[in-house]
Design a protein around this motif. Structure first.
Motif, PDB file in Angstrom:
ATOM      1  N   TRP A 214       0.829  -1.196   0.000  1.00  0.00           N
ATOM      2  CA  TRP A 214       0.000   0.000   0.000  1.00  0.00           C
ATOM      3  C   TRP A 214       0.872   1.258   0.000  1.00  0.00           C
ATOM      4  CZ3 TRP A 214      -3.212   2.114   4.704  1.00  0.00           C
ATOM      5  CH2 TRP A 214      -4.139   3.056   4.255  1.00  0.00           C
ATOM      6  N   HIS A 215       1.062   1.845  -1.180  1.00  0.00           N
ATOM      7  CA  HIS A 215       1.746   3.133  -1.266  1.00  0.00           C
ATOM      8  C   HIS A 215       0.674   4.204  -1.063  1.00  0.00           C
ATOM      9  CE1 HIS A 215       4.722   0.521  -3.251  1.00  0.00           C
ATOM     10  NE2 HIS A 215       5.610   1.466  -3.022  1.00  0.00           N
ATOM     11  N   ALA A 216       0.229   4.344   0.188  1.00  0.00           N
ATOM     12  CA  ALA A 216      -0.891   5.242   0.483  1.00  0.00           C
ATOM     13  C   ALA A 216      -0.482   6.701   0.304  1.00  0.00           C
ATOM     14  CB  ALA A 216      -1.342   5.008   1.917  1.00  0.00           C
ATOM     15  N   ASN A 217      -1.410   7.503  -0.172  1.00  0.00           N
ATOM     16  CA  ASN A 217      -1.169   8.941  -0.279  1.00  0.00           C
ATOM     17  C   ASN A 217      -0.963   9.545   1.105  1.00  0.00           C
ATOM     18  OD1 ASN A 217      -1.818  10.418  -3.152  1.00  0.00           O
ATOM     19  ND2 ASN A 217      -2.546   8.316  -2.996  1.00  0.00           N
ATOM     20  N   ASN A 218      -0.270  10.657   1.122  1.00  0.00           N
ATOM     21  CA  ASN A 218       0.003  11.318   2.402  1.00  0.00           C
ATOM     22  C   ASN A 218      -1.256  12.047   2.882  1.00  0.00           C
ATOM     23  OD1 ASN A 218       0.761  13.211   4.369  1.00  0.00           O
ATOM     24  ND2 ASN A 218       2.888  13.141   3.665  1.00  0.00           N
TER      25      ASN A 218
ATOM     26  N   PHE B  43       3.096  -0.017   5.144  1.00  0.00           N
ATOM     27  CA  PHE B  43       4.163   0.871   5.650  1.00  0.00           C
ATOM     28  C   PHE B  43       5.546   0.231   5.535  1.00  0.00           C
ATOM     29  CE2 PHE B  43       0.236   1.696   8.200  1.00  0.00           C
ATOM     30  CZ  PHE B  43      -0.174   2.749   7.423  1.00  0.00           C
ATOM     31  N   HIS B  44       5.810  -0.258   4.345  1.00  0.00           N
ATOM     32  CA  HIS B  44       7.062  -0.965   4.084  1.00  0.00           C
ATOM     33  C   HIS B  44       8.224   0.017   3.883  1.00  0.00           C
ATOM     34  CE1 HIS B  44       5.675   0.365   0.245  1.00  0.00           C
ATOM     35  NE2 HIS B  44       6.695  -0.136  -0.402  1.00  0.00           N
TER      36      HIS B  44
ATOM     37  N   TRP C 181      12.171   7.885   2.266  1.00  0.00           N
ATOM     38  CA  TRP C 181      11.426   8.409   1.109  1.00  0.00           C
ATOM     39  C   TRP C 181       9.909   8.403   1.276  1.00  0.00           C
ATOM     40  CZ3 TRP C 181      15.295   4.805   1.129  1.00  0.00           C
ATOM     41  CH2 TRP C 181      14.909   3.458   1.116  1.00  0.00           C
ATOM     42  N   PHE C 182       9.383   7.598   2.167  1.00  0.00           N
ATOM     43  CA  PHE C 182       7.924   7.575   2.362  1.00  0.00           C
ATOM     44  C   PHE C 182       7.534   8.402   3.595  1.00  0.00           C
ATOM     45  CE2 PHE C 182       8.254   3.143   0.374  1.00  0.00           C
ATOM     46  CZ  PHE C 182       7.819   3.572  -0.877  1.00  0.00           C
TER      47      PHE C 182
ATOM     48  N   LEU D 246       1.237   3.759  14.733  1.00  0.00           N
ATOM     49  CA  LEU D 246       0.509   3.720  13.461  1.00  0.00           C
ATOM     50  C   LEU D 246       0.226   2.276  13.045  1.00  0.00           C
ATOM     51  CD1 LEU D 246      -0.542   5.049  10.812  1.00  0.00           C
ATOM     52  CD2 LEU D 246       1.781   4.830   9.912  1.00  0.00           C
ATOM     53  N   PHE D 247       1.235   1.453  13.185  1.00  0.00           N
ATOM     54  CA  PHE D 247       1.117   0.049  12.776  1.00  0.00           C
ATOM     55  C   PHE D 247       0.045  -0.643  13.615  1.00  0.00           C
ATOM     56  CE2 PHE D 247       2.340  -4.185  11.576  1.00  0.00           C
ATOM     57  CZ  PHE D 247       3.088  -4.060  10.421  1.00  0.00           C
ATOM     58  N   ARG D 248       0.125  -0.430  14.932  1.00  0.00           N
ATOM     59  CA  ARG D 248      -0.836  -1.100  15.834  1.00  0.00           C
ATOM     60  C   ARG D 248      -2.235  -0.560  15.634  1.00  0.00           C
ATOM     61  NH1 ARG D 248       3.036   0.117  20.708  1.00  0.00           N
ATOM     62  NH2 ARG D 248       4.618  -1.489  20.373  1.00  0.00           N
ATOM     63  N   PHE D 249      -2.353   0.756  15.533  1.00  0.00           N
ATOM     64  CA  PHE D 249      -3.688   1.330  15.355  1.00  0.00           C
ATOM     65  C   PHE D 249      -4.331   0.753  14.088  1.00  0.00           C
ATOM     66  CE2 PHE D 249      -6.528   4.152  13.133  1.00  0.00           C
ATOM     67  CZ  PHE D 249      -7.524   4.303  14.097  1.00  0.00           C
TER      68      PHE D 249
END
Ligand code: BMA
Length: 381
Positions: A129-133, A190-191, A197-198, A213-216
């Motif tokens: 998932w290259h999620a938008n900011n 969130f790799h 860069w992300f 963030l990961f846990r939530f």
């Protein structure tokens, strides 16, 4: 009469076998206590399958190749080897915005049917998932500081971030097998967070914010959205050097099933010892940690763009992979020519490419598992 040696060997075999059984019945289980049975089976079977070899995966494999797009049944891997990959990678970037196509132009409707088709045959699916900011509205490659803080509970963009997760969850819920069962997904959010860069990378948030963030996100998808088909991957870049640096942002065993890292060869040297040492040493660290925590080690992404060395698969990759017991390797996409950036990108050979014969040799190795062997392994039962 049995010789003493033979007896000892038998005894040793028995001890080993019972050890494996104990292991599989006890600690080797998904991190989600309420995991669906298919997810549980997949985890246990992928754990066991490491004894045989590693799954070979490819990003966007069925959607397009270097010289084609959306041809039913086609795959560059199939064109070269006669078989499909054992693992399929798909990407959700832009789904969070409510778009119909992902950031690489793949329609989510098509993606859904590719995923369902692969699962129906017995293949494995992993999702990035290259999620938008959510803070700046720009894309994933916008490492604006404060982006993660802004979307955590209490942050100004928290509600917006939940709409992102809602769309991800709706898509995941729509991925069902023939009996209506949820398709297990290796979810790799969130790799490459050890790079800068992300917006979730080292430059943009603290270790603690990353873990939160990961846990939530995992809790929200599991508990609020009822997704229990996820096997979650904690996936770094290749920057780490040891257990401590790999685990710097580890959210905890309760949130992780797979541990992996991404790495690419960039130098044009054929046998690039720096790259080989990175793969070797990082896999060693990963396999050690995985053994201790009963997680599954893997190579999240790999490639040598355009494969300029025609023996790369058999002379660079295969020997170093052979030294380790890990679950899968995912080669990145065969995008071909990208007019918007005027770059050409592909990580596996296509028909008549100079590396096709070498990849075929790689395919024939007993330890490389493509679809036919993965189907035989019956991962979902
Ligand atoms: C990158 C490249 C990009 C692509 C992105 C997300 O590494 O392949 O072209 O948009 O991955 O899939």
């Amino acid at each position: 009469m049995l010789k003493k040696n033979t007896l000892l060997k038998l005894l040793y075999g028995l001890i080993l076998a019972s050890f494996t059984i104990l292991q599989l019945n006890g600690q080797v289980a998904p991190s989600d206590k309420n995991a669906t049975k298919e997810a549980k089976w997949l985890f246990e079977n992928m754990y066991r399958l490491m004894d045989k070899g590693y799954l070979v995966g490819h990003q966007d494999d069925l959607a397009y190749g270097v010289h084609w797009k959306y041809e039913k049944g086609r795959s560059d891997v199939k064109d070269v080897t006669g078989d499909y990959p054992g693992l399929y990678g798909w990407e959700l970037g832009n789904l969070e915005l409510g778009r119909e196509k992902n950031l690489d132009d793949v329609p989510f409707d098509k993606m859904r049917s590719y995923i369902q088709g692969a699962y129906a045959k017995g293949g494995v699916v992993t999702i990035s998932w290259h999620a938008n900011n959510p803070l700046t509205g720009k894309n994933a490659w916008d490492p604006a500081p404060g982006s993660v803080a802004a979307i955590l509970p209490g942050g100004e963009k928290h509600d917006l971030y939940k709409t992102y997760l809602n769309r991800v969850a709706a898509f995941m819920h729509s991925l069902k097998g023939k009996k209506g069962e949820p398709i297990p997904l290796l979810w790799r959010p969130f790799h490459e967070h050890t790079g800068g860069w992300f917006w979730w990378g080292v430059k943009s948030c603290s270790d603690d914010e990353y873990k939160k963030l990961f846990r939530f996100s995992a809790d929200y998808l599991r508990n609020e959205k009822g997704l229990h088909q996820l096997l979650i991957g904690y996936n770094t870049g290749s920057e780490f050097t040891d257990e401590a640096t790999f685990l710097r942002r580890y959210p905890g065993d309760a949130y992780v099933d797979f541990i992996s890292f991404d790495t690419y060869q960039h130098s044009k040297e054929n046998i690039d010892s720096t790259f080989i040492n990175i793969v070797d040493s990082r896999l060693r660290v990963l396999c050690d940690i995985a053994g201790k925590r009963h997680k599954i080690p893997a190579v999240g992404e790999i490639g040598f763009n355009q494969i300029p060395y025609e023996h790369w698969f058999t002379r660079v990759l295969a020997p170093v992979f052979k030294k380790h017991r890990f679950s899968y390797v995912l080669f990145w996409r065969n995008a071909g020519y990208k007019p918007y950036s005027q770059e050409t990108e592909f990580f596996l050979p296509y028909k008549n490419h100079s590396s096709a014969a070498d990849f075929y040799e790689f395919f024939k190795k007993p330890e490389t598992l493509f679809e036919e062997e993965v189907i035989k392994a019956k991962l979902y039962q």
